[in-house]
Design a protein around this motif. Structure first.
Motif: not given
Length: 287
Positions: A145-162
C-alpha cells in the motif's frame, strides 16, 4: 494488436528491474486483470504470441485520475462524491467476492473516463486466495500500500482484510470532500505503528463546516483505526452515505463516552463535585 483496438503496453520500470518484490507485483497485476471481470476494473489481455521480454497490455482508458479530478474539484457536493464512492465500492465488491483484497487503493490508482465511469487501474499489491500458482518466498520488507491510505493494521504488522480496503476508501471519500487527510500525515520513515490509539481522527467539520454532522459520523467509522470498529461491508458504507437519519440514530445509541468523551468527563466531574459538596455539608452539620 491485430484488431486495431487501442491498448496500453506496460513494462516494468527499469529502476526496479532487479527488485524481485516489484517484479512479483508486476506479474500479479497481469494475472488479476485477466481473471476478474467488472466494468470498474481495468482489463489486461493475454499475449497472442510468445513473449521475448516482460510486459503486458491493458485496455486504454481515456480520462483522468481521481487525483486530477480532485484538483479540479476542490469542494464537490456530497451527491457527486457519493456517486463516485458508490462506483468504487461496486468495483471493490467484485474483488472481495473473489477473496481478493486490493491493498493499495488511492486516488492515483483510480481513473475516471470521459463518461464519468471509474476504473481501478493497479493490481500490483493485491492479496488473493487464488494466487497460489504465483506464490513466492519473498519476504515483504514493508506493508503493501501507500502511506496515509494504508490501513493501520498493516502498519502494526497484522494481515489485511476486506475492511482494510474500506479504510482506504474512507480516506479517499474524506479527501475528496475536504482536500485533507483524516489523520495527521505520516512521514516516509514512519511506515509503522505501535498502537491504534496513536491515531487521532480529525473531524472533517474542521475543514468543511458546511457539511452535516452525519457525514462526519460515517467517515469516522469508515476510517476507524481498529478494523473491528470499522464498517464490515462496503454495502454498509454506501447505505449510510445515503440515509443520514439511520446514521445518527446509530450514533445516538453509542455510549456517551464514545460519542463525546469531553462531555462525558465534564458530566462525571460535575457529579463528583456535587457529591463532594454534599459530603462537606454533612460533615459541617454533624460538627
Amino acid at each position: 494488436m491485430d484488431t486495431g483496438q487501442e491498448v496500453v503496453l506496460k513494462t516494468p520500470s527499469p529502476n526496479y528491474s532487479d527488485d524481485p518484490w516489484y517484479l512479483d507485483g508486476f506479474v500479479r497485476e497481469e494475472w488479476i486483470g485477466q481473471r476478474l471481470k467488472h466494468p470498474g476494473l481495468m482489463k489486461t489481455y493475454k499475449a497472442k504470441r510468445a513473449k521475448k521480454f516482460l510486459y503486458f497490455t491493458t485496455e486504454y482508458i481515456k480520462g483522468q485520475t481521481l487525483r486530477q479530478w480532485m484538483a479540479e474539484n476542490p469542494s464537490p457536493d456530497v451527491g457527486k462524491v457519493r456517486e463516485i464512492i458508490e462506483q468504487i465500492a461496486s468495483a471493490l465488491r467484485a474483488l472481495h467476492r473473489q477473496d481478493v483484497i486490493h491493498q493499495d487503493l488511492k486516488p492515483d490508482n483510480i481513473m475516471i473516463d470521459t463518461e464519468g465511469r471509474i476504473k481501478i487501474i493497479d493490481f500490483g499489491a493485491v492479496q488473493a486466495a487464488g494466487l497460489a500458482e504465483l506464490a513466492t518466498v519473498l519476504q515483504r520488507q514493508h506493508p503493501e500500500g501507500t502511506l496515509n491510505y494504508t490501513a493501520p493494521e498493516y502498519l502494526i504488522g497484522d494481515r489485511g482484510s476486506k475492511r482494510s480496503d474500506i479504510f482506504s476508501l474512507g480516506v479517499i471519500a474524506y479527501e475528496m470532500l475536504s482536500g485533507q487527510l483524516p489523520y495527521k500525515e505520516r512521514k516516509v520513515d514512519k511506515f509503522q505503528l505501535k498502537s491504534y490509539h496513536h491515531l487521532k481522527y480529525i473531524s472533517i467539520l474542521q475543514y468543511r463546516p458546511d457539511l452535516p454532522s452525519w457525514i462526519d459520523a460515517v467517515l469516522k467509522k469508515a476510517v476507524a483505526p481498529n478494523p473491528e470498529k470499522r464498517y464490515g461491508l462496503l454495502s454498509e458504507l454506501v447505505h449510510d452515505l445515503k440515509l443520514p437519519a439511520q446514521v445518527m440514530d446509530g450514533r445516538d445509541s453509542e455510549p456517551l463516552i464514545q460519542r463525546n468523551p469531553v462531555l462525558f468527563w465534564q458530566g462525571v466531574s460535575a457529579i463528583l463535585f456535587v457529591i463532594l459538596i454534599g459530603v462537606i455539608t454533612a460533615w459541617h452539620l454533624q460538627g
